[in-house]
Design a protein around this motif. Structure first.
Motif, PDB file in Angstrom:
ATOM      1  N   ASN A 384       5.976  -7.711  -7.524  1.00 52.25           N
ATOM      2  CA  ASN A 384       5.235  -8.367  -8.597  1.00 52.25           C
ATOM      3  C   ASN A 384       3.950  -9.001  -8.072  1.00 52.25           C
ATOM      4  O   ASN A 384       3.099  -9.436  -8.851  1.00 52.25           O
ATOM      5  N   SER A 385       3.830  -9.050  -6.745  1.00 52.64           N
ATOM      6  CA  SER A 385       2.613  -9.596  -6.133  1.00 52.64           C
ATOM      7  C   SER A 385       1.781  -8.467  -5.542  1.00 52.64           C
ATOM      8  O   SER A 385       2.314  -7.424  -5.157  1.00 52.64           O
ATOM      9  N   SER A 386       0.468  -8.692  -5.482  1.00 50.38           N
ATOM     10  CA  SER A 386      -0.416  -7.658  -4.923  1.00 50.38           C
ATOM     11  C   SER A 386      -0.147  -7.448  -3.440  1.00 50.38           C
ATOM     12  O   SER A 386      -0.212  -6.316  -2.942  1.00 50.38           O
ATOM     13  N   SER A 387       0.193  -8.529  -2.710  1.00 49.76           N
ATOM     14  CA  SER A 387       0.478  -8.377  -1.274  1.00 49.76           C
ATOM     15  C   SER A 387       1.751  -7.578  -1.068  1.00 49.76           C
ATOM     16  O   SER A 387       1.839  -6.757  -0.138  1.00 49.76           O
ATOM     17  N   GLY A 388       2.750  -7.786  -1.928  1.00 49.51           N
ATOM     18  CA  GLY A 388       3.986  -7.019  -1.826  1.00 49.51           C
ATOM     19  C   GLY A 388       3.759  -5.543  -2.072  1.00 49.51           C
ATOM     20  O   GLY A 388       4.306  -4.682  -1.361  1.00 49.51           O
ATOM     21  N   LYS A 389       2.957  -5.239  -3.061  1.00 52.13           N
ATOM     22  CA  LYS A 389       2.621  -3.834  -3.342  1.00 52.13           C
ATOM     23  C   LYS A 389       1.916  -3.212  -2.133  1.00 52.13           C
ATOM     24  O   LYS A 389       2.196  -2.069  -1.743  1.00 52.13           O
ATOM     25  N   GLY A 390       1.000  -3.985  -1.525  1.00 54.02           N
ATOM     26  CA  GLY A 390       0.288  -3.469  -0.357  1.00 54.02           C
ATOM     27  C   GLY A 390       1.201  -3.211   0.819  1.00 54.02           C
ATOM     28  O   GLY A 390       1.032  -2.237   1.554  1.00 54.02           O
ATOM     29  N   GLN A 391       2.207  -4.099   1.009  1.00 51.73           N
ATOM     30  CA  GLN A 391       3.156  -3.905   2.108  1.00 51.73           C
ATOM     31  C   GLN A 391       3.997  -2.654   1.903  1.00 51.73           C
ATOM     32  O   GLN A 391       4.284  -1.920   2.847  1.00 51.73           O
ATOM     33  N   VAL A 392       4.381  -2.405   0.645  1.00 49.37           N
ATOM     34  CA  VAL A 392       5.154  -1.198   0.336  1.00 49.37           C
ATOM     35  C   VAL A 392       4.339   0.051   0.673  1.00 49.37           C
ATOM     36  O   VAL A 392       4.817   0.970   1.350  1.00 49.37           O
ATOM     37  N   VAL A 393       3.101   0.078   0.205  1.00 49.87           N
ATOM     38  CA  VAL A 393       2.243   1.248   0.454  1.00 49.87           C
ATOM     39  C   VAL A 393       1.996   1.418   1.952  1.00 49.87           C
ATOM     40  O   VAL A 393       2.019   2.535   2.469  1.00 49.87           O
ATOM     41  N   GLY A 394       1.791   0.301   2.649  1.00 50.84           N
ATOM     42  CA  GLY A 394       1.547   0.392   4.084  1.00 50.84           C
ATOM     43  C   GLY A 394       2.696   1.014   4.843  1.00 50.84           C
ATOM     44  O   GLY A 394       2.487   1.803   5.774  1.00 50.84           O
ATOM     45  N   GLU A 395       3.940   0.691   4.448  1.00 52.00           N
ATOM     46  CA  GLU A 395       5.107   1.253   5.132  1.00 52.00           C
ATOM     47  C   GLU A 395       5.345   2.714   4.787  1.00 52.00           C
ATOM     48  O   GLU A 395       5.777   3.505   5.617  1.00 52.00           O
ATOM     49  N   ILE A 396       5.062   3.063   3.533  1.00 53.89           N
ATOM     50  CA  ILE A 396       5.386   4.419   3.088  1.00 53.89           C
ATOM     51  C   ILE A 396       4.250   5.406   3.333  1.00 53.89           C
ATOM     52  O   ILE A 396       4.444   6.629   3.269  1.00 53.89           O
ATOM     53  N   ALA A 397       3.057   4.918   3.643  1.00 54.67           N
ATOM     54  CA  ALA A 397       1.879   5.776   3.777  1.00 54.67           C
ATOM     55  C   ALA A 397       2.063   6.949   4.746  1.00 54.67           C
ATOM     56  O   ALA A 397       1.698   8.087   4.408  1.00 54.67           O
ATOM     57  N   PRO A 398       2.593   6.736   5.957  1.00 51.46           N
ATOM     58  CA  PRO A 398       2.715   7.875   6.884  1.00 51.46           C
ATOM     59  C   PRO A 398       3.558   9.019   6.316  1.00 51.46           C
ATOM     60  O   PRO A 398       3.259  10.186   6.559  1.00 51.46           O
ATOM     61  N   LEU A 399       4.609   8.676   5.585  1.00 52.48           N
ATOM     62  CA  LEU A 399       5.466   9.715   5.011  1.00 52.48           C
ATOM     63  C   LEU A 399       4.705  10.566   4.007  1.00 52.48           C
ATOM     64  O   LEU A 399       4.737  11.796   4.052  1.00 52.48           O
ATOM     65  N   ILE A 400       4.015   9.909   3.075  1.00 50.12           N
ATOM     66  CA  ILE A 400       3.375  10.633   1.981  1.00 50.12           C
ATOM     67  C   ILE A 400       2.121  11.366   2.454  1.00 50.12           C
ATOM     68  O   ILE A 400       1.896  12.528   2.098  1.00 50.12           O
TER      69      ILE A 400
END
Length: 601
Positions: A384-400
């Motif tokens: 629900n926070s912009s920082s949380g969304k960024g952390q999710v994308v940062g972790e999943i980025a290499p996979l995608i």
């Protein structure tokens, strides 16, 4: 008498290749027709109506110019068609060629195999004696039937100090080799005693069915519940999959493998008819384990616990597993990795016994690996926070971002944007920024000071048969740095031996030594690669030299493909052949231009 060839003994692999014709071997599986100086067939690895599979008798190689894009020598062909590993393919071809492998390379570990086999027989005998009744009661309590007991060869290690040691010494085995096998330990008073006692014994076998160690289960509530044979020359927990020898046929028949954690998970699964189940014995999948399975299937299902603590543990385990799979996910030889989650507090053993229909349903509908990782990472952060969304994308980025399949990549970008509740364009932008940041952290390719630009950075490599790739593999082994592996595409190696050694080296754990995990079949070629390291000049041990070697390997590979196309009949699909020729010409031109900058021809 040994035969000398280019400074090394002519090993069994060379003898096999000399005695066999790839056309004869390929004809056993495919309907080959003459195509100019080559032969062609429908590719056995993908569905097609017009042949794009070319076999070159002169070089004894094959290549698919269709959807697969794979190729190799006669050993690689048998590995892929039969879905077996290197050692199994070599044994099959050796029989066909009339080459006696044992006469060429005796098994240095044969005594350890013999000791483990005799120990297995001893433990089975002890199970039938009165002292073994408690172990039998445990077997009955766990609901394991006679067929399971027979297939997995249950036994019992008696109480006492040296019952097994006494038996093995009576058979002529020496105390040092019994200790080396992991079946005995030496006390401070220099007396040796049995390593296992008072436990249910479960033999651990390699893929060919040889006993290499044991798992031992305590018969009460004491800890540790399980202990394994310690690491020995024939047993390494990180390299073995429990149950593989009995599951191989089931894996091939189902074209999938279910990987669980425990011995009893495997045994129960097989008892209830699930014949494609193996165990990683509580560890994350390693490169050696994946290699053993990939020769049988590309479809992996990981069956794991789903409670909160377990889910986090699963995610940690999957991160380690991903390091093994990352170079294969989404590639042409695609690996499909999925996850199934057991109900909270249950393992596959209890799930199969208590709710068989639910187990069947779960296994039939596994969650794709990337989707599971996305869901697990989202649970960790406040989306629900912009920082949380960024952390999710940062972790999943290499996979995608590393996905080669654009449709799969598109699907997961949509999935991620939906779960985060943001626009697709926002996710794409965040992924790009995340990967750009990662790229900035990687060291740039450094130019050597006072480097003579007109001089190649490797020794004068004569373009004789396979010498270039042998030399390149030798350079990689001498440089050791694993980040260099990305500079070399193993598809450009024509020798299956080099591909196998490259794969072992690339995925080697930091604590292991390559020579210690090298198979007997590859040992001769590995020693040869080490022996030619004296030909490598000091100026040839850097990334720029490796890039030049990579270009030459690719250039040779592309030229051979180009010749195969042009020398084959014209009834290969015109669209495919036209695309192949265009791509080959473009890439050859690029390499020519780069090589000209180094004054290389």
């Amino acid at each position: 008498m040994s035969v000398k060839f280019k400074g090394r003994n002519l090993e069994s692999i060379d003898l096999i290749k000399q005695k066999l014709d790839i056309i004869d071997i390929a004809s056993d599986y495919l309907k080959l027709t003459k195509a100019g100086s080559n032969h062609k067939a429908l590719c056995p690895f993908h569905t097609e109506k017009t042949p794009s599979f070319i076999v070159n008798p002169e070089r004894q190689t094959w290549h698919c110019f269709g959807a697969c894009g794979v190729g190799g020598d006669v050993i690689e062909l048998v590995i892929k068609i039969e879905k077996i590993n290197f050692a199994e393919a070599l044994k099959m071809l050796a029989q066909r060629a009339g080459v006696q492998l044992n006469n060429i390379s005796s098994d240095k570990n044969s005594r350890l195999y013999d000791i483990n086999l005799e120990a297995c027989i001893f433990f089975k005998t002890q199970l039938e004696l009165p002292e073994g009744n408690k172990a039998k009661e445990y077997i009955d309590k766990r609901g394991l039937n006679d067929e399971a007991s027979e297939i997995f060869e249950f036994g019992f290690s008696p109480y006492g100090n040296s019952a097994l040691v006494d038996k093995l010494t009576s058979l002529g085995f020496k105390e040092p080799e019994i200790i080396q096998s992991g079946l005995a330990i030496k006390r401070d008073n220099n007396q040796i005693r049995d390593f296992f006692y008072g436990r249910l014994m479960i033999p651990i076998k390699n893929s060919t069915g040889k006993v290499i160690g044991f798992g031992a289960r305590v018969l009460d509530d004491s800890n540790p519940k399980y202990i394994n044979t310690p690491t020995t020359p024939v047993f390494d927990k990180k390299s073995v999959l429990f149950g593989l020898s009995v599951a191989s046929k089931g894996i091939r028949d189902n074209d999938s493998v279910v990987v669980v954690e425990g011995y009893l998970d495997v045994i129960t699964a097989h008892q209830f008819g699930f014949k494609n189940v193996v165990a990683s014995m509580g560890t994350a999948l390693t490169a050696n384990q994946v290699s053993s399975l990939k020769s049988r299937t590309n479809n992996f299902i990981l069956a794991m616990d789903s409670d909160s603590a377990g889910r986090e543990a699963v995610l940690r385990s999957l991160r380690n597993t991903y390091r093994v799979f990352e170079r294969q996910l989404g590639q042409k030889s695609e690996v499909n990795l999925s996850v199934v989650l057991m109900p909270s507090g249950k393992d596959p053993d209890t799930q199969i016994r208590n709710n068989l229909s639910e187990w069947k349903k779960t296994i039939a509908n596994p969650v794709p690996f990337v989707q599971f990782v996305i869901d697990s990472i989202i649970e960790k952060y406040d989306i629900n926070s912009s920082s949380g969304k960024g952390q999710v994308v940062g972790e999943i980025a290499p996979l995608i971002t590393h996905m080669v399949n654009p449709f799969e990549q598109d699907h997961y970008i949509d999935l991620l944007s939906g779960k985060l509740g943001v626009k697709r364009e926002t996710v794409e932008s965040a992924l790009a920024k995340s990967m750009a940041g990662s790229a900035r952290k990687r060291p740039a390719l450094k130019k050597l000071a006072n480097q003579n630009k007109d001089k190649p950075l490797y020794s004068d490599v004569t373009l004789k048969e396979n010498w270039l790739e042998d030399y390149t593999m030798s350079v990689l082994l001498k440089m050791q740095e694993k980040t260099n592996s990305d500079m070399i595409n193993s598809d450009y190696f024509r020798r299956t031996e080099n591909r196998e050694i490259y794969s072992l080296w690339r995925d080697l754990n930091e604590t292991d030594k390559l020579g210690d995990i090298m198979s007997v079949q590859l040992e001769g070629h590995y020693k040869y690669l080490l022996s030619i390291q004296g030909n490598i000049p000091a100026s040839g041990l850097n990334k720029e030299a490796l890039l030049q070697l990579s270009d030459r390997l690719e250039y040779r590979h592309l030229q051979h493909l180009q010749r195969d196309i042009l020398s084959s009949s014209e009834d290969i699909p015109s669209r495919e052949i036209e695309d192949s020729v265009i791509k080959l010409n473009e890439r050859i031109k690029q390499i020519d231009e780069r090589n000209n900058s180094y004054n290389i021809k």
